[in-house]
Motif scaffolding. Structure first.
Motif, short mmCIF file in Angstrom:
data_model
loop_
_atom_site.label_atom_id
_atom_site.label_comp_id
_atom_site.label_asym_id
_atom_site.label_seq_id
_atom_site.Cartn_x
_atom_site.Cartn_y
_atom_site.Cartn_z
N ARG A 1 -35.55 -53.35 8.69
CA ARG A 1 -35.62 -54.32 7.59
C ARG A 1 -34.26 -54.90 7.20
NH1 ARG A 1 -39.30 -52.73 2.69
NH2 ARG A 1 -37.90 -50.95 2.56
N THR B 1 -32.64 -57.27 8.68
CA THR B 1 -32.67 -58.73 8.80
C THR B 1 -33.26 -59.34 7.54
OG1 THR B 1 -32.98 -58.42 11.14
CG2 THR B 1 -33.44 -60.62 10.30
N LEU B 2 -34.30 -58.67 7.02
CA LEU B 2 -34.91 -59.13 5.77
C LEU B 2 -33.90 -59.03 4.62
CD1 LEU B 2 -37.42 -60.04 4.24
CD2 LEU B 2 -38.19 -57.66 4.17
N THR B 3 -33.15 -57.94 4.59
CA THR B 3 -32.12 -57.76 3.56
C THR B 3 -31.07 -58.87 3.66
OG1 THR B 3 -32.42 -55.38 3.63
CG2 THR B 3 -30.38 -56.15 2.65
N LYS B 4 -30.70 -59.18 4.89
CA LYS B 4 -29.70 -60.24 5.11
C LYS B 4 -30.22 -61.57 4.56
CE LYS B 4 -27.98 -62.95 8.94
NZ LYS B 4 -28.07 -63.12 10.39
N GLU B 5 -31.48 -61.88 4.85
CA GLU B 5 -32.05 -63.14 4.35
C GLU B 5 -32.08 -63.17 2.83
OE1 GLU B 5 -35.87 -63.20 6.22
OE2 GLU B 5 -35.00 -63.61 8.20
N GLU B 6 -32.47 -62.04 2.22
CA GLU B 6 -32.53 -61.98 0.75
C GLU B 6 -31.13 -62.15 0.16
OE1 GLU B 6 -35.12 -62.13 -0.99
OE2 GLU B 6 -36.78 -61.23 0.11
N HIS C 1 -28.40 -63.70 1.44
CA HIS C 1 -27.86 -65.05 1.56
C HIS C 1 -28.65 -66.05 0.69
CE1 HIS C 1 -24.71 -64.24 4.56
NE2 HIS C 1 -25.51 -63.24 4.89
N ARG C 2 -29.96 -65.80 0.55
CA ARG C 2 -30.76 -66.65 -0.34
C ARG C 2 -30.25 -66.49 -1.79
NH1 ARG C 2 -35.94 -66.94 1.25
NH2 ARG C 2 -36.15 -64.68 1.25
N SER D 1 -27.01 -68.26 -2.66
CA SER D 1 -27.05 -69.72 -2.73
C SER D 1 -27.60 -70.19 -4.07
CB SER D 1 -27.90 -70.28 -1.58
OG SER D 1 -29.23 -69.87 -1.75
#
Ligand code: G3D
Length: 179
Positions: free
Chosen positions: A98, A100-105, A107-108, A111
């Motif tokens: 998970r 990759t999911l943490t990375k997306e959260e 960076h989201r 922003s």
């Protein structure tokens, strides 16, 4: 009297600094918060909704919000962003699938305009588990080096023993003092 005290605290800079603790469910957010509070590991149940606690580190006061990490709760993380000075992102260093999911959260989150002045502390938790990813590996997977808009720091820790947590608090204190 309470009002006067609040005013005096504002004048002398002795105010509370808002911190939010985020991360996927089961990362160890609640255990870390209770370690901060009691310096002892506690038994936890999954965070439902949010908990808020005050932590004082040598006269610096943090108001810490522990926000639930389940999928349905992640959609409402943004509602806690306003006035946040520090985001603590707790990562389960054993949960490779998970990340990759943490990375997306992450960076989201960064922003979002309400977090543009916030500093980010990434806690690479569960370092006691054999085979867990190191802080450097987590840093690489989360592409932390690409973050130039926010001050960030990655810290290896174990919420069960508290190892790494005093250094985290020191970094938090240094960030708010720098501001
Ligand atoms: P959450 O608030 O992020 O959902 P919790 O996570 O604090 O509830 O922790 C989830 C589980 O991970 C708990 O186990 C907790 O004891 C465990 N945990 C938290 N930090 C560590 C750590 O540093 N090392 C290890 N080995 N386990 C940790 P249970 O069994 O209660 O579900």
């Amino acid at each position: 009297m309470g009002f006067l005290l609040t005013k005096m605290m504002a004048v002398f800079g002795d105010r509370e600094h808002k911190v939010i603790v985020v991360g996927l469910d089961n990362a160890g957010k609640t255990t870390i918060l209770y370690q901060f509070l009691t310096k002892e590991a506690v038994h936890t149940s999954p965070t439902i909704g949010s908990n808020v606690e005050q932590i004082t580190v040598r006269n610096t006061h943090f108001l810490v919000w522990d926000i639930g990490g389940q999928e349905n709760l992640r959609a409402s993380w943004y509602s806690y962003y306003c006035n946040t000075e520090i985001v603590i992102l707790v990562v389960d260093s054993t949960d490779r699938e998970r990340l990759t999911l943490t990375k997306e959260e992450l960076h989201r989150m960064l922003s979002h305009e309400d977090l543009q002045n916030a500093a980010v502390l990434i806690l690479a938790n569960k370092q006691d588990v054999k085979g867990s990813l190191t802080a450097a590996e987590i840093s690489q997977i989360l592409t932390l080096e690409s973050i130039t808009t926010h001050s960030w720091h990655v810290q290896a820790c174990c919420a069960l023993t508290g190892e790494g947590l005093p250094a985290s608090l020191d970094w938090m204190k240094s960030r708010v003092v720098a501001n």
